[in-house]
Design an enzyme around this catalytic site. Structure first.
Site, PDB file in Angstrom:
ATOM      1  CG  ASP A  15     -17.258  -4.617 -17.602  1.00  0.00           C
ATOM      2  OD1 ASP A  15     -18.070  -3.753 -17.743  1.00  0.00           O
ATOM      3  OD2 ASP A  15     -16.004  -4.318 -17.292  1.00  0.00           O
ATOM      4  CE  LYS A  36     -12.240   2.151 -20.361  1.00  0.00           C
ATOM      5  NZ  LYS A  36     -12.962   2.787 -19.306  1.00  0.00           N
ATOM      6  CD  GLU A  54      -4.917   8.147 -25.721  1.00  0.00           C
ATOM      7  OE1 GLU A  54      -5.942   8.531 -25.109  1.00  0.00           O
ATOM      8  OE2 GLU A  54      -4.775   8.467 -26.995  1.00  0.00           O
ATOM      9  CD  GLU A 100     -12.728   9.646 -18.531  1.00  0.00           C
ATOM     10  OE1 GLU A 100     -13.033   9.673 -19.778  1.00  0.00           O
ATOM     11  OE2 GLU A 100     -13.562   8.647 -18.175  1.00  0.00           O
ATOM     12  CB  SER A 127     -19.368   3.542 -25.597  1.00  0.00           C
ATOM     13  OG  SER A 127     -18.715   2.751 -24.341  1.00  0.00           O
ATOM     14  NE  ARG A 155     -20.647   8.052 -22.335  1.00  0.00           N
ATOM     15  CZ  ARG A 155     -19.956   6.812 -22.346  1.00  0.00           C
ATOM     16  NH1 ARG A 155     -19.122   6.479 -22.811  1.00  0.00           N
ATOM     17  NH2 ARG A 155     -20.829   6.100 -21.228  1.00  0.00           N
TER      18      ARG A 155
HETATM   19  P1  NAD Z   1     -16.238   2.444 -20.814  1.00  0.00           P
HETATM   20  O1  NAD Z   1     -15.847   3.023 -19.538  1.00  0.00           O
HETATM   21  O2  NAD Z   1     -16.002   0.917 -20.551  1.00  0.00           O
HETATM   22  O3  NAD Z   1     -15.108   3.115 -21.671  1.00  0.00           O
HETATM   23  C1  NAD Z   1     -15.606   4.210 -22.601  1.00  0.00           C
HETATM   24  C2  NAD Z   1     -15.090   5.447 -21.843  1.00  0.00           C
HETATM   25  O4  NAD Z   1     -13.528   5.234 -21.330  1.00  0.00           O
HETATM   26  C3  NAD Z   1     -14.954   6.514 -22.728  1.00  0.00           C
HETATM   27  O5  NAD Z   1     -16.515   7.067 -22.648  1.00  0.00           O
HETATM   28  C4  NAD Z   1     -14.089   7.369 -21.910  1.00  0.00           C
HETATM   29  O6  NAD Z   1     -14.932   8.057 -20.946  1.00  0.00           O
HETATM   30  C5  NAD Z   1     -13.342   6.834 -21.140  1.00  0.00           C
HETATM   31  N1  NAD Z   1     -11.799   6.777 -21.267  1.00  0.00           N
HETATM   32  C6  NAD Z   1     -11.043   7.064 -20.307  1.00  0.00           C
HETATM   33  N2  NAD Z   1      -9.725   7.187 -20.895  1.00  0.00           N
HETATM   34  C7  NAD Z   1      -9.813   7.138 -22.123  1.00  0.00           C
HETATM   35  C8  NAD Z   1      -8.733   7.445 -23.214  1.00  0.00           C
HETATM   36  N3  NAD Z   1      -7.520   7.537 -22.807  1.00  0.00           N
HETATM   37  N4  NAD Z   1      -9.178   7.370 -24.513  1.00  0.00           N
HETATM   38  C9  NAD Z   1     -10.642   7.200 -24.726  1.00  0.00           C
HETATM   39  N5  NAD Z   1     -11.488   7.218 -23.818  1.00  0.00           N
HETATM   40  C10 NAD Z   1     -11.251   6.896 -22.414  1.00  0.00           C
HETATM   41  O7  NAD Z   1     -17.733   2.585 -21.314  1.00  0.00           O
HETATM   42  P2  NAD Z   1     -18.773   3.346 -20.837  1.00  0.00           P
HETATM   43  O8  NAD Z   1     -19.707   3.074 -21.745  1.00  0.00           O
HETATM   44  O9  NAD Z   1     -18.316   4.460 -20.251  1.00  0.00           O
HETATM   45  O10 NAD Z   1     -19.163   2.693 -19.366  1.00  0.00           O
HETATM   46  C11 NAD Z   1     -19.384   1.103 -19.371  1.00  0.00           C
HETATM   47  C12 NAD Z   1     -18.625   0.769 -18.158  1.00  0.00           C
HETATM   48  O11 NAD Z   1     -19.190   1.407 -16.902  1.00  0.00           O
HETATM   49  C13 NAD Z   1     -18.866  -0.542 -18.043  1.00  0.00           C
HETATM   50  O12 NAD Z   1     -17.908  -1.308 -18.592  1.00  0.00           O
HETATM   51  C14 NAD Z   1     -18.796  -0.971 -16.403  1.00  0.00           C
HETATM   52  O13 NAD Z   1     -17.680  -1.039 -16.097  1.00  0.00           O
HETATM   53  C15 NAD Z   1     -19.345   0.428 -15.859  1.00  0.00           C
HETATM   54  N6  NAD Z   1     -20.481   0.128 -15.447  1.00  0.00           N
HETATM   55  C16 NAD Z   1     -20.694  -0.234 -14.013  1.00  0.00           C
HETATM   56  C17 NAD Z   1     -21.712  -0.491 -13.340  1.00  0.00           C
HETATM   57  C18 NAD Z   1     -21.942  -1.142 -12.139  1.00  0.00           C
HETATM   58  O14 NAD Z   1     -22.779  -1.381 -11.494  1.00  0.00           O
HETATM   59  N7  NAD Z   1     -20.695  -1.589 -11.473  1.00  0.00           N
HETATM   60  C19 NAD Z   1     -23.050  -0.164 -14.007  1.00  0.00           C
HETATM   61  C20 NAD Z   1     -22.806   0.321 -15.355  1.00  0.00           C
HETATM   62  C21 NAD Z   1     -21.856   0.645 -16.032  1.00  0.00           C
END
Ligand code: NAD
Length: 328
Positions: free
Chosen positions: A39, A116, A114, A171, A84, A137
């Site tokens: 992040d 996450k 809510e 989720e 997202s 997704r």
């Molecule tokens: P995100 O996980 O930061 O947030 C969006 C997601 O939150 C939604 O798609 C949904 O699936 C989820 N969510 C959970 N509870 C929810 C709720 N109550 N209401 C709405 N949505 C909810 O974004 P993203 O695009 O899914 O993933 C990116 C994240 O993945 C990054 O912030 C990072 O932390 C992680 N990531 C990590 C690596 C790594 O190498 N560690 C690599 C890529 C991505």
């Protein structure tokens, strides 16, 4: 703005590193770095690309919603894309989000907080009350068809009490206890262990043999619909209640807040309770409650303007929580 060679190199480096981390995370379910590191680098790249847009390439990791389609599963097209969420990491950023919302609306709205859930975004399609398709997704527009695997998840209703057409989203996750048991078993069998419950859930849903998915004790929390048309609801709070009545598993810990200060109290509260929950959360999602207000706010290319995710600091850092000034 003109960029120095150092900045140009840094942008190219971040784009390449984040692409590599994204592949490891989304495709192999074996992250190379923790989420907080990812992040922080992602945010640095976003800021550099905003200042020097001439270096934002079309395939930059900031240009995609996340998720890469694997070979081996049928594609599932999302007619209504899965977005997202924008994220905030501090109280100041959260309050700035509220200021932007208030500026557009002209008043302070109610927000629903809510948890996450740290799992995998899924979309369930029902026709005449029957589950006909389940999809990941993917990149938001094209996901993977995982219907046979989702059918093995006990909390997913195969048939609804009404013969309605719905596309429900939420989720799919692996409870902490299932994750620990799975990793212990894998270790005993000399297999590679999963880095965290999210990656274990993703790996379990992407099995070509659904019997393996069935053995993994996955669960779900649903929280939205692709299109609210079929339901008589006007707020996110009502939508959650209605989804519960239809037989979907809804997270009980949601709360309607009347001010952004109340949102902050909810965040602080769950920051402390986080480790006691039987599933992992990585933050709190804050959504404008009224759909009419959501519609006025609309979407950016990647995410709604009416919601944001407050991300918790990584759990390893929780022992040094005294360092964080919660009074900011
Ligand atoms: P995100 O996980 O930061 O947030 C969006 C997601 O939150 C939604 O798609 C949904 O699936 C989820 N969510 C959970 N509870 C929810 C709720 N109550 N209401 C709405 N949505 C909810 O974004 P993203 O695009 O899914 O993933 C990116 C994240 O993945 C990054 O912030 C990072 O932390 C992680 N990531 C990590 C690596 C790594 O190498 N560690 C690599 C890529 C991505």
């Amino acid at each position: 703005m003109e960029a120095t060679q150092e900045i140009i190199d840094r942008i190219a480096y971040l784009q390449a590193e984040l692409t590599k981390y994204g592949m490891a995370y989304y495709v192999k379910d074996q992250p190379l770095v923790d989420d907080a590191t990812y992040d922080a680098l992602y945010r640095e790249l976003e800021e550099l690309e905003a200042s020097y847009p001439q270096y934002q390439t079309e395939d930059s990791p900031t240009a995609r919603v996340g998720g890469i389609i694997l070979p081996g599963f049928e594609k599932a097209i999302h007619e209504i894309p899965l977005y997202s969420l924008s994220d905030v990491f501090t109280k100041e950023e959260l309050f700035a989000f509220d200021q932007r919302v208030q500026k557009t609306l002209g008043y302070e709205p109610k927000y629903v907080c809510e948890l996450k859930i740290d799992g995998l975004s899924i979309s369930l399609t029902y026709e005449a009350g029957r589950l006909v398709r389940a999809a990941t997704r993917g990149d938001g527009t094209v996901g993977e068809n995982i219907t046979e695997n989702i059918k093995t998840v006990q909390s997913v209703p195969l048939r609804l009490p009404q013969e309605i057409d719905l596309e429900v989203r939420g989720e799919c996750y692996m409870p902490k206890a299932s994750f620990l048991a799975l990793n212990q078993k894998r270790e005993e069998e000399g297999l590679e262990t999963f880095a965290n419950p999210r990656n274990a859930a993703a790996g379990s849903l992407r099995q070509l043999d659904s019997k393996i998915t069935a053995s993994r004790n996955l669960s779900t929390f649903l929280y939205t619909l692709a299109d609210f048309g079929p339901l008589q609801v006007t707020t996110q709070e009502e939508a959650l209640v209605h989804l519960g009545e239809l037989g979907f598993r809804i997270n009980p810990e949601h709360h309607v807040c009347h001010s952004i200060e109340e949102v902050w109290s909810f965040i602080e509260d769950f920051h402390d309770k986080r480790s006691e929950l039987p599933y992992e959360i990585d933050g709190i999602v804050v959504k404008v409650n009224e759909f009419a207000a959501q519609n006025s706010l609309g979407f950016t290319v990647k995410a709604p303007r009416w919601a944001t995710a407050y991300k918790f600091p990584p759990e390893e850092a929780v022992t040094t929580i005294e360092d964080i000034d919660w009074t900011i």
